[in-house]
Design a protein around this motif. Structure first.
Motif, mmCIF file in Angstrom:
data_model
loop_
_atom_site.group_PDB
_atom_site.id
_atom_site.type_symbol
_atom_site.label_atom_id
_atom_site.label_comp_id
_atom_site.label_asym_id
_atom_site.label_seq_id
_atom_site.Cartn_x
_atom_site.Cartn_y
_atom_site.Cartn_z
ATOM 1 N N PRO A 174 -23.236 10.141 13.967
ATOM 2 C CA PRO A 174 -22.262 10.642 14.951
ATOM 3 C C PRO A 174 -21.090 9.665 15.110
ATOM 4 O O PRO A 174 -21.289 8.476 15.338
ATOM 5 C CB PRO A 174 -23.087 10.736 16.238
ATOM 6 N N GLY A 175 -19.881 10.170 14.940
ATOM 7 C CA GLY A 175 -18.692 9.343 15.041
ATOM 8 C C GLY A 175 -18.211 8.782 13.721
ATOM 9 O O GLY A 175 -17.090 8.267 13.628
ATOM 10 N N ASP A 176 -19.040 8.836 12.670
ATOM 11 C CA ASP A 176 -18.620 8.381 11.343
ATOM 12 C C ASP A 176 -17.716 9.424 10.698
ATOM 13 O O ASP A 176 -17.807 10.623 11.012
ATOM 14 C CB ASP A 176 -19.832 8.154 10.434
ATOM 15 N N GLY A 177 -16.894 8.974 9.773
ATOM 16 C CA GLY A 177 -16.015 9.921 9.102
ATOM 17 C C GLY A 177 -15.565 9.439 7.740
ATOM 18 O O GLY A 177 -15.992 8.385 7.244
ATOM 19 N N LEU A 178 -14.684 10.209 7.135
ATOM 20 C CA LEU A 178 -14.118 9.905 5.820
ATOM 21 C C LEU A 178 -12.609 10.089 5.871
ATOM 22 O O LEU A 178 -12.106 11.029 6.499
ATOM 23 C CB LEU A 178 -14.708 10.828 4.753
ATOM 24 N N PHE A 179 -11.905 9.186 5.191
ATOM 25 C CA PHE A 179 -10.458 9.310 5.053
ATOM 26 C C PHE A 179 -10.160 9.485 3.579
ATOM 27 O O PHE A 179 -10.419 8.599 2.770
ATOM 28 C CB PHE A 179 -9.744 8.074 5.598
ATOM 29 N N MET A 180 -9.639 10.653 3.210
ATOM 30 C CA MET A 180 -9.314 10.981 1.830
ATOM 31 C C MET A 180 -7.800 10.998 1.646
ATOM 32 O O MET A 180 -7.071 11.379 2.558
ATOM 33 C CB MET A 180 -9.904 12.355 1.464
ATOM 34 N N TYR A 181 -7.336 10.614 0.472
ATOM 35 C CA TYR A 181 -5.896 10.512 0.257
ATOM 36 C C TYR A 181 -5.570 10.601 -1.232
ATOM 37 O O TYR A 181 -6.456 10.446 -2.087
ATOM 38 C CB TYR A 181 -5.385 9.178 0.820
ATOM 39 N N THR A 182 -4.307 10.854 -1.530
ATOM 40 C CA THR A 182 -3.842 10.829 -2.914
ATOM 41 C C THR A 182 -3.116 9.513 -3.164
ATOM 42 O O THR A 182 -2.817 8.758 -2.226
ATOM 43 C CB THR A 182 -2.908 12.009 -3.216
ATOM 44 N N ASP A 183 -2.807 9.228 -4.431
ATOM 45 C CA ASP A 183 -2.237 7.917 -4.762
ATOM 46 C C ASP A 183 -0.810 7.726 -4.259
ATOM 47 O O ASP A 183 -0.264 6.622 -4.350
ATOM 48 C CB ASP A 183 -2.321 7.638 -6.268
ATOM 49 N N GLY A 184 -0.211 8.773 -3.700
ATOM 50 C CA GLY A 184 1.090 8.606 -3.079
ATOM 51 C C GLY A 184 1.030 7.670 -1.887
ATOM 52 O O GLY A 184 2.051 7.081 -1.495
ATOM 53 N N VAL A 185 -0.173 7.497 -1.312
ATOM 54 C CA VAL A 185 -0.354 6.574 -0.187
ATOM 55 C C VAL A 185 -0.408 5.136 -0.687
ATOM 56 O O VAL A 185 0.416 4.289 -0.321
ATOM 57 C CB VAL A 185 -1.638 6.915 0.605
ATOM 58 N N THR A 186 -1.371 4.833 -1.529
ATOM 59 C CA THR A 186 -1.586 3.448 -1.954
ATOM 60 C C THR A 186 -0.558 2.960 -2.970
ATOM 61 O O THR A 186 -0.351 1.751 -3.112
ATOM 62 C CB THR A 186 -2.994 3.285 -2.552
ATOM 63 N N GLU A 187 0.101 3.880 -3.676
ATOM 64 C CA GLU A 187 1.095 3.478 -4.672
ATOM 65 C C GLU A 187 2.530 3.581 -4.165
ATOM 66 O O GLU A 187 3.477 3.424 -4.936
ATOM 67 C CB GLU A 187 0.917 4.308 -5.949
ATOM 68 N N ALA A 188 2.709 3.834 -2.870
ATOM 69 C CA ALA A 188 4.053 3.802 -2.287
ATOM 70 C C ALA A 188 4.610 2.387 -2.447
ATOM 71 O O ALA A 188 3.908 1.402 -2.227
ATOM 72 C CB ALA A 188 3.987 4.180 -0.806
ATOM 73 N N THR A 189 5.865 2.262 -2.849
ATOM 74 C CA THR A 189 6.446 0.953 -3.132
ATOM 75 C C THR A 189 7.578 0.606 -2.177
ATOM 76 O O THR A 189 8.261 1.482 -1.648
ATOM 77 C CB THR A 189 6.989 0.904 -4.568
ATOM 78 N N ASP A 190 7.763 -0.701 -1.978
ATOM 79 C CA ASP A 190 8.888 -1.172 -1.170
ATOM 80 C C ASP A 190 10.071 -1.491 -2.080
ATOM 81 O O ASP A 190 10.028 -1.215 -3.292
ATOM 82 C CB ASP A 190 8.485 -2.385 -0.335
ATOM 83 N N ALA A 191 11.114 -2.069 -1.538
ATOM 84 C CA ALA A 191 12.329 -2.333 -2.302
ATOM 85 C C ALA A 191 12.094 -3.308 -3.453
ATOM 86 O O ALA A 191 12.803 -3.286 -4.462
ATOM 87 C CB ALA A 191 13.420 -2.883 -1.373
ATOM 88 N N ALA A 192 11.063 -4.161 -3.311
ATOM 89 C CA ALA A 192 10.763 -5.138 -4.358
ATOM 90 C C ALA A 192 9.810 -4.589 -5.415
ATOM 91 O O ALA A 192 9.456 -5.303 -6.361
ATOM 92 C CB ALA A 192 10.161 -6.389 -3.728
ATOM 93 N N GLY A 193 9.389 -3.333 -5.250
ATOM 94 C CA GLY A 193 8.487 -2.722 -6.213
ATOM 95 C C GLY A 193 7.020 -3.009 -5.949
ATOM 96 O O GLY A 193 6.155 -2.662 -6.755
ATOM 97 N N GLU A 194 6.699 -3.630 -4.813
ATOM 98 C CA GLU A 194 5.305 -3.908 -4.466
ATOM 99 C C GLU A 194 4.662 -2.663 -3.872
ATOM 100 O O GLU A 194 5.294 -1.939 -3.105
ATOM 101 C CB GLU A 194 5.233 -5.058 -3.455
ATOM 102 N N GLU A 195 3.397 -2.410 -4.232
ATOM 103 C CA GLU A 195 2.699 -1.219 -3.768
ATOM 104 C C GLU A 195 1.963 -1.463 -2.457
ATOM 105 O O GLU A 195 1.575 -2.587 -2.138
ATOM 106 C CB GLU A 195 1.710 -0.744 -4.832
ATOM 107 N N PHE A 196 1.756 -0.381 -1.709
ATOM 108 C CA PHE A 196 1.061 -0.441 -0.427
ATOM 109 C C PHE A 196 -0.382 -0.898 -0.616
ATOM 110 O O PHE A 196 -0.873 -1.750 0.135
ATOM 111 C CB PHE A 196 1.122 0.933 0.244
ATOM 112 N N THR A 197 -1.073 -0.327 -1.558
ATOM 113 C CA THR A 197 -2.438 -0.669 -1.970
ATOM 114 C C THR A 197 -3.495 -0.449 -0.889
ATOM 115 O O THR A 197 -3.187 -0.320 0.289
ATOM 116 C CB THR A 197 -2.554 -2.136 -2.477
ATOM 117 N N THR A 198 -4.760 -0.466 -1.331
ATOM 118 C CA THR A 198 -5.882 -0.306 -0.409
ATOM 119 C C THR A 198 -6.048 -1.531 0.488
ATOM 120 O O THR A 198 -6.677 -1.448 1.547
ATOM 121 C CB THR A 198 -7.198 -0.075 -1.179
ATOM 122 N N SER A 199 -5.493 -2.678 0.073
ATOM 123 C CA SER A 199 -5.614 -3.887 0.896
ATOM 124 C C SER A 199 -4.830 -3.754 2.194
ATOM 125 O O SER A 199 -5.132 -4.431 3.184
ATOM 126 C CB SER A 199 -5.127 -5.115 0.121
#
Length: 248
Positions: A176-201
């Motif tokens: 009870p209260g546990d869950g799952l967060f599902m996503y596509t790589d548009g989340v973790t591979e979003a990049t900033d101006a320097a080309g660095e990715e958001f990543t799972t970290s």
């Protein structure tokens, strides 16, 4: 150009109508909660999500990412979603479902297109969750105590390339209260101006800070974090998120 713009606008409206848009989707069900969002990078995209009751006790959830972008991916997305949902309603295991969908798509051989898919089934009676991950980003398990852990990678390769590809299912028990967060790589591979990715970290601590929040707020906060990280960099890929919580 005006005619093309109009066609893309209509295609975008059709695509938005394909995925669920009413939340909460099952207001009379108290055993679980689900919320999702999809933001295409272009007028139309190749991501999709879905959730549906297989029977009175089982809820199916799907998130997927079609190869490529634009209109071809959007068309392939519509076909994939229809095949997965119709096959899932037959009630088979997640691995059997994706194996059957894979055979259908691969035998057609549509321009070597493929799709990464995560498909899972929640048993609302006891919180058991059976799933198959076909080349997709591993979802995060959100425990009621606020801890975040990656879901074990069990499944197979992407769907639609090789007709005789094999798949397997994994399982996890949600309390009870546990869950799952599902996503596509548009989340973790979003990049900033320097080309660095958001990543799972960056995703994991963001999710940990969402303890006790409603699923709509969880998705909003992750989306805001990705947007703030990217800054002025244009969105390069579709961003899709689906959150599920077992309540009782």
């Amino acid at each position: 150009l005006a005619a093309l713009h109009k066609e893309l606008e209509v295609a975008s409206q059709i695509q938005r109508a394909i995925v669920p848009s009413r939340f909460p989707p099952f207001p009379d069900r108290t055993e679980f909660a689900v919320h999702a969002s999809m933001t295409p990078a272009k007028a139309v995209g190749g991501d999709f999500f879905d959730f549906f009751l297989i029977d009175a006790d089982r809820l199916g959830v799907v998130i997927a990412d079609v190869s490529g972008k634009g209109v071809p991916s959007a068309l392939f997305m519509a076909v994939c979603r229809t095949l997965i949902k119709s096959t899932a309603h037959a009630g088979g295991s997640p691995d059997a479902c994706l194996a059957q969908v894979n055979r259908g798509l691969a035998s057609d051989g549509v321009a070597s297109m493929y799709v990464t898919v995560f498909y899972g089934v929640l048993d609302t009676r006891d919180g058991s969750f059976t799933y198959c991950n076909a080349g997709h980003n591993p979802p995060s398990v959100l425990r009621a105590d606020g801890s975040v852990e990656p879901l074990a990678q069990v499944g197979g390769m992407v769907v639609g390339l090789f007709e005789h590809a094999s798949f397997e299912s994994g399982s996890i028990r949600l309390g009870p209260g546990d869950g799952l967060f599902m996503y596509t790589d548009g989340v973790t591979e979003a990049t900033d101006a320097a080309g660095e990715e958001f990543t799972t970290s960056r995703l994991a601590p963001c999710l940990a800070e969402c303890r006790g929040l409603g699923l709509d707020e969880v998705i909003r906060r992750v989306g805001d974090a990705v947007t703030a990280f990217a800054g002025e960099s244009p969105q390069a890929d579709d961003i899709t998120m689906l959150a599920l919580r077992y309540l009782a």
